[in-house]
Design an enzyme around this catalytic site. Structure first.
Site, short mmCIF file in Angstrom:
data_model
loop_
_atom_site.label_atom_id
_atom_site.label_comp_id
_atom_site.label_asym_id
_atom_site.label_seq_id
_atom_site.Cartn_x
_atom_site.Cartn_y
_atom_site.Cartn_z
N ASP A 55 -15.94 -9.52 19.70
CA ASP A 55 -14.98 -9.16 20.75
C ASP A 55 -15.04 -7.65 20.92
O ASP A 55 -15.88 -6.98 20.32
CB ASP A 55 -13.56 -9.64 20.41
CG ASP A 55 -13.06 -9.15 19.06
OD1 ASP A 55 -13.42 -8.01 18.66
OD2 ASP A 55 -12.33 -9.88 18.38
N GLU A 66 0.83 -1.21 0.00
CA GLU A 66 0.00 0.00 0.00
C GLU A 66 0.87 1.26 0.00
O GLU A 66 0.79 2.11 0.89
CB GLU A 66 -0.98 -0.01 1.17
CG GLU A 66 -2.02 -1.10 1.03
CD GLU A 66 -3.18 -1.00 2.01
OE1 GLU A 66 -4.28 -1.49 1.69
OE2 GLU A 66 -2.98 -0.42 3.10
N GLU A 86 -5.69 -7.15 -2.18
CA GLU A 86 -6.48 -7.25 -0.96
C GLU A 86 -7.92 -6.89 -1.27
O GLU A 86 -8.19 -5.88 -1.93
CB GLU A 86 -5.95 -6.29 0.11
CG GLU A 86 -4.54 -6.55 0.58
CD GLU A 86 -4.12 -5.62 1.70
OE1 GLU A 86 -5.03 -5.04 2.36
OE2 GLU A 86 -2.91 -5.46 1.93
N ASN A 108 -14.19 -3.21 14.95
CA ASN A 108 -14.19 -3.68 13.58
C ASN A 108 -13.92 -2.53 12.61
O ASN A 108 -14.42 -1.42 12.78
CB ASN A 108 -15.51 -4.35 13.23
CG ASN A 108 -15.67 -5.70 13.90
OD1 ASN A 108 -14.70 -6.27 14.38
ND2 ASN A 108 -16.89 -6.20 13.96
#
Length: 500
Positions: free
Chosen positions: A310, A190, A299, A314
């Site tokens: 969890d 990237e 990707e 996110n």
């Protein structure tokens, strides 16, 4: 006399810097013999034919060793499965792996860890893409810090380029000597802005001259290695940009001497890249016609839920542009299939889903304990493979299915909605998805999705977004059925609302 002493001191400093530059990469591969002088001219950058590689489709599995070492077990239908074998079983042929130079904060994505992963991939007959970050940690559009071992030469681009060349060549030599050579190499990760900087404040403005020199060093190392060893490793450069910016990125680096490379890798996520798979296909075609470079989606990924498993935040919550705002495993699959089809139709080289096995666990990341990605993974919150999720995109058994309904009898103000087993939210609950109107003023609505050949199931239509609006068929609320019993790539189910 004073001037002479200063000059002598400068030479001494440069000698030390050069020594550090050459030896900085040896901490992980001390058993490798020094690189001999190249048998080819240093300007040899010829791009090799890509006919040896198939259309690439796979996943970045860089987290697997860490997660499994911590006790994570992956299952399919309740039975334990190996991630590498699963990729192969569903038709994948590629594993992407990141390599950090000398990370001191983790024992993973080191050379030793990467060798372990490559060995696992080779055992399954999978191609390997080795992603050189040229850093001791993550690199992305917001950070690209030079390895600590090279920090003394960060302001001396020629010496830094030597470090890049020698390190790249030595790693490849070591992997060849241990029968773990990758088929593809990514020069940087990237790399939208300036690369291998001392501080992230130096990322902008992009130093195209310096970038080109450093990229060329990595590309040259691969070219020389190929020539000296009779190999044909492919080269990839990688950015996280929309198509126009990526084309400009290539043009700007070419202007300042960037040499030839095989593929341009891109990160393509709905969260940050706001364009459609169809536009991705146009990008692939334009890139090849302009530069002779094939597009590789290095990707990608799509959410299947907005739920968390969890306390680690996110990273993704957006749906792909044009998709309904109703995440589910089926729409995750649809997105990756559309990425694949767009690339295939426009000369693209392939795609790699990013970390689709990164489930919630007790591993410590730089951002907390657990996963930022469990809602993008191919697994439910019990680490069981989701039904009809993105992994099915690797197969050649997908059929584009159009569900169509004429809402005329329901009333002029009614719109088409659909639900069915393919709208399951991953937790066993059907969801209502709005359908698209065939044309302005039309009473016909449709929903496109990709189902597996020979897949069977149930669905029905609704006249609005509430469950009470389900159609009556023969006076009853009842499910319709589908059976994808075709050898074609497209199948259509056309109905009238409330009629068989």
């Amino acid at each position: 006399m004073k001037t002479a002493r200063i000059f002598k001191h400068v030479l001494s400093v440069l000698a030390v810097l050069l020594t550090m530059c050459i030896t900085g990469c040896q901490n992980q591969i001390e058993d490798v013999e020094p690189v001999q002088s190249s048998a080819t001219p240093t300007n040899l950058m010829s791009r090799s034919s890509d006919s040896e590689l198939p259309f690439l489709q796979g996943a970045d599995l860089s987290y697997i060793n860490e997660l499994q070492d911590g006790g994570v077990q992956y299952t399919k239908d309740g039975n334990s499965i190996d991630p590498y074998h699963l990729i192969k079983e569903y038709g994948g042929n590629l594993v992407r792996l990141r390599l950090w130079h000398n990370p001191t904060w983790t024992n993973y994505s080191t050379l030793a860890d990467v060798k372990r992963s490559i060995s696992r991939a080779k055992q399954e007959g999978l191609n390997v893409l080795l992603d050189f970050h040229y850093s001791d940690t993550w690199t992305d559009p917001q950070q690209n810090i030079v390895p600590e071992a090279w920090r003394p030469v960060v302001k001396y681009s020629d010496l830094l380029a030597d470090s890049v060349y020698n390190y790249t060549y030595r790693i490849l030599t070591h992997l060849k000597d241990t029968n773990l050579l990758p088929e593809l190499v990514q020069i940087g990760n990237e790399t939208n802005k300036s690369i291998m900087v001392a501080d992230n404040a130096d990322l902008e403005p992009t130093n195209f001259v310096r970038n080109a020199k450093l990229f060329n060093a990595g590309l040259q190392a691969v070219a020389d290695f190929n020539w000296n060893n009779g190999k044909n490793i492919k080269t990839i450069l990688h950015v996280a940009m929309n198509p126009n910016d990526a084309m400009n990125w290539v043009a700007n680096h070419k202007k300042y001497g960037l040499k030839e490379f095989d593929m341009l890798g891109v990160s393509y996520y709905p969260q940050w890249q706001d364009y459609t798979p169809a536009q991705l296909g146009e990008f692939a075609s334009n890139l090849y016609s302009t530069y002779g470079v094939r597009l590789f989606v290095a990707e990608t990924g799509h959410i299947w839920t907005r739920a968390w498993n969890d306390q680690n935040i996110n990273l993704m919550s957006k749906m792909c542009i044009g998709y309904p705002e109703t995440p589910c495993p089926q729409l995750q699959k649809d997105f990756i299939v559309e990425v694949k089809e767009a690339l295939l139709a426009n000369g693209g080289a392939g795609f790699s889903a990013w970390e689709p096995f990164w489930v919630s666990a007790d591993n410590q990341t730089l951002w907390g304990v657990g996963s930022n990605w469990e809602n993008v993974a191919f697994f439910d919150f019990n680490n069981n493979l989701l039904t009809h999720c993105g992994i099915e995109a690797y197969g050649d058994y997908n059929v584009k299915v159009t569900f169509e309904v004429n809402m005329w009898e329901a009333g002029s103000d009614k719109k088409g909605y659909i639900t069915g087993d393919f709208t399951d939210d991953g937790f066993g609950n059907w969801q209502i998805i709005p359908m698209k109107q065939a044309s302005e003023g039309s009473s016909t609505y449709y929903f496109d999705t990709y189902l597996c050949r020979n897949q069977t199931g149930r669905y029905y239509f609704l006249s609005d977004s509430t469950w009470t609006s389900q159609e009556y068929i023969n006076g009853w609320h009842q499910d319709r059925t589908y059976d994808i019993n075709t050898s074609d790539k497209w199948m259509k189910f056309s109905n009238k609302f409330g009629e068989e």
